[in-house]
Design a protein around this motif. Sequence first.
Motif, PDB file in Angstrom:
ATOM      1  N   ALA A  82     -41.145  -9.993  -0.836  1.00  0.00           N
ATOM      2  CA  ALA A  82     -41.218  -9.322  -2.143  1.00  0.00           C
ATOM      3  C   ALA A  82     -39.873  -8.714  -2.523  1.00  0.00           C
ATOM      4  CB  ALA A  82     -42.300  -8.250  -2.105  1.00  0.00           C
ATOM      5  N   GLU A  83     -39.195  -8.106  -1.561  1.00  0.00           N
ATOM      6  CA  GLU A  83     -37.893  -7.511  -1.839  1.00  0.00           C
ATOM      7  C   GLU A  83     -36.877  -8.583  -2.228  1.00  0.00           C
ATOM      8  OE1 GLU A  83     -34.496  -4.616   0.180  1.00  0.00           O
ATOM      9  OE2 GLU A  83     -36.132  -5.386   1.421  1.00  0.00           O
ATOM     10  N   ALA A  84     -36.915  -9.721  -1.533  1.00  0.00           N
ATOM     11  CA  ALA A  84     -35.969 -10.797  -1.839  1.00  0.00           C
ATOM     12  C   ALA A  84     -36.094 -11.254  -3.286  1.00  0.00           C
ATOM     13  CB  ALA A  84     -36.198 -11.971  -0.887  1.00  0.00           C
ATOM     14  N   ILE A  85     -37.319 -11.331  -3.782  1.00  0.00           N
ATOM     15  CA  ILE A  85     -37.518 -11.774  -5.167  1.00  0.00           C
ATOM     16  C   ILE A  85     -37.201 -10.658  -6.150  1.00  0.00           C
ATOM     17  CG2 ILE A  85     -39.219 -12.626  -6.829  1.00  0.00           C
ATOM     18  CD1 ILE A  85     -38.188 -14.628  -4.672  1.00  0.00           C
ATOM     19  N   ALA A  86     -37.560  -9.428  -5.823  1.00  0.00           N
ATOM     20  CA  ALA A  86     -37.247  -8.313  -6.719  1.00  0.00           C
ATOM     21  C   ALA A  86     -35.747  -8.181  -6.945  1.00  0.00           C
ATOM     22  CB  ALA A  86     -37.813  -7.019  -6.151  1.00  0.00           C
ATOM     23  N   ARG A  87     -34.960  -8.559  -5.934  1.00  0.00           N
ATOM     24  CA  ARG A  87     -33.495  -8.458  -6.035  1.00  0.00           C
ATOM     25  C   ARG A  87     -32.856  -9.719  -6.625  1.00  0.00           C
ATOM     26  NH1 ARG A  87     -34.466  -3.441  -5.440  1.00  0.00           N
ATOM     27  NH2 ARG A  87     -34.350  -2.479  -3.371  1.00  0.00           N
ATOM     28  N   SER A  88     -33.655 -10.726  -6.943  1.00  0.00           N
ATOM     29  CA  SER A  88     -33.123 -11.988  -7.464  1.00  0.00           C
ATOM     30  C   SER A  88     -32.948 -11.921  -8.981  1.00  0.00           C
ATOM     31  CB  SER A  88     -34.076 -13.138  -7.123  1.00  0.00           C
ATOM     32  OG  SER A  88     -34.188 -13.311  -5.727  1.00  0.00           O
ATOM     33  N   PRO A  89     -32.089 -12.777  -9.539  1.00  0.00           N
ATOM     34  CA  PRO A  89     -31.939 -12.833 -10.999  1.00  0.00           C
ATOM     35  C   PRO A  89     -33.266 -13.189 -11.666  1.00  0.00           C
ATOM     36  CG  PRO A  89     -30.172 -14.046  -9.903  1.00  0.00           C
ATOM     37  CD  PRO A  89     -31.169 -13.711  -8.843  1.00  0.00           C
ATOM     38  N   ALA A  90     -33.523 -12.575 -12.804  1.00  0.00           N
ATOM     39  CA  ALA A  90     -34.776 -12.804 -13.531  1.00  0.00           C
ATOM     40  C   ALA A  90     -34.638 -14.023 -14.439  1.00  0.00           C
ATOM     41  CB  ALA A  90     -35.154 -11.560 -14.329  1.00  0.00           C
ATOM     42  N   ASP A  91     -34.468 -15.190 -13.813  1.00  0.00           N
ATOM     43  CA  ASP A  91     -34.283 -16.422 -14.589  1.00  0.00           C
ATOM     44  C   ASP A  91     -35.314 -17.487 -14.253  1.00  0.00           C
ATOM     45  OD1 ASP A  91     -33.481 -17.271 -12.081  1.00  0.00           O
ATOM     46  OD2 ASP A  91     -31.371 -17.554 -12.614  1.00  0.00           O
ATOM     47  N   GLY A  92     -36.267 -17.168 -13.346  1.00  0.00           N
ATOM     48  CA  GLY A  92     -37.330 -18.116 -13.013  1.00  0.00           C
ATOM     49  C   GLY A  92     -37.025 -19.050 -11.876  1.00  0.00           C
ATOM     50  N   HIS A  93     -35.793 -19.031 -11.351  1.00  0.00           N
ATOM     51  CA  HIS A  93     -35.430 -19.940 -10.267  1.00  0.00           C
ATOM     52  C   HIS A  93     -35.784 -19.393  -8.889  1.00  0.00           C
ATOM     53  CE1 HIS A  93     -32.953 -21.609 -13.558  1.00  0.00           C
ATOM     54  NE2 HIS A  93     -33.153 -22.764 -12.928  1.00  0.00           N
ATOM     55  N   SER A  94     -36.211 -18.141  -8.819  1.00  0.00           N
ATOM     56  CA  SER A  94     -36.701 -17.541  -7.571  1.00  0.00           C
ATOM     57  C   SER A  94     -38.001 -16.822  -7.893  1.00  0.00           C
ATOM     58  CB  SER A  94     -35.687 -16.546  -6.989  1.00  0.00           C
ATOM     59  OG  SER A  94     -34.510 -17.196  -6.579  1.00  0.00           O
ATOM     60  N   VAL A  95     -39.089 -17.256  -7.250  1.00  0.00           N
ATOM     61  CA  VAL A  95     -40.406 -16.658  -7.507  1.00  0.00           C
ATOM     62  C   VAL A  95     -41.082 -16.353  -6.177  1.00  0.00           C
ATOM     63  CG1 VAL A  95     -40.785 -17.685  -9.780  1.00  0.00           C
ATOM     64  CG2 VAL A  95     -41.405 -18.972  -7.725  1.00  0.00           C
ATOM     65  N   LEU A  96     -42.059 -15.484  -6.242  1.00  0.00           N
ATOM     66  CA  LEU A  96     -42.816 -15.061  -5.059  1.00  0.00           C
ATOM     67  C   LEU A  96     -44.216 -15.632  -5.126  1.00  0.00           C
ATOM     68  CD1 LEU A  96     -42.997 -13.105  -2.531  1.00  0.00           C
ATOM     69  CD2 LEU A  96     -43.931 -11.410  -4.132  1.00  0.00           C
TER      70      LEU A  96
END
Length: 329
Positions: A82-96
């Motif tokens: 969850a932390e890995a995705i919360a810290r990812s760019p909000a562009d849809g290329h990283s999802v949980l």
Amino acid sequence: MRSRVSWIAVTLVTLALAALAPRSAEAQQATFPDRPIRMVFGFAPGGSGDLAARLLADIASKVLGQRVVVENRTGANGMIAAEAIARSPADGHSVLFCTTGNMTIITELPGTKLSVDPATELSAVGQLLRSTFGLVVRQQSPWRTTQDVIDAARAKPGTLTFASPGVGSVQHLSGELLSQKTKTSMVHVPYRGSQAAILDITSGQTDFMITNLGDVIPHIRQGTLRLIALGDPLGRQFFPDAPMIGDVVPGFETYAWFGLCGPRGLPPAVVQRWEEAIRTAVNDPQVSRKLLDNGMVPAFQDAAGLARTMDENRRGYREVIRAANIRAE
């Protein structure tokens, strides 16, 4: 004069760039996805949740036109993922690939140290399935109805035991909810995982368990466990004639879900593309069959629907946790 001409030129350039800015943002959203996508799951490979994530990834790869890779990042009850995705760019290329536990229970459990707050730093994208629950006892148990279990708990307060795969699990809170709604005193016995808990029920070490059907359907069909009642109506996909716990205990409902979440601030156009991918997976006959074969029910919800479910779950679990004075171990 030269200064005035320069000022006018700068002004015109600034206005032109301002006019183009919204179009650039729209163009970026329209090109999603423009590279491979990672779908992070917070638990080990091989389980039912991991299977569901990979089924969704296969369909999403076709719908989105980019490869979707499942990445297992275990630890801290799913919170490392969850932390890995919360810290990812909000562009849809990283999802949980998110779950009931790491999106709704963990936020309400006192004593839990959260590196990110899923309620505020992650957002719902869509639900893929429900993991439906049922109350099971060993085959030799004298209890055949939910009322039998309640009567036994009232006859000997503080002696009836219910198993779970750990403190704060949906199974744990389901047992506590039954105890609270029936005003009975039951003893929670936590284990390290569902299989150890099921083994002790079949051997008579603990009395019952309210758990996901995917873990117990083989035992029910083999005759080592008996299904007493279901925790929500979707369980009738597997056992059409089974009664509901809620028939005897008004307001009782329990289940788990799996879906997609993303970083806060995902553009609406990106969310819509992901919703399309999830809906396509739910409607795919092969995906549905594989989910059902593993005790999971395809059940689509869009981002708004999943967000409402998460809010309802948090409120409900918060009440159960506070009433039972549960803390993280």
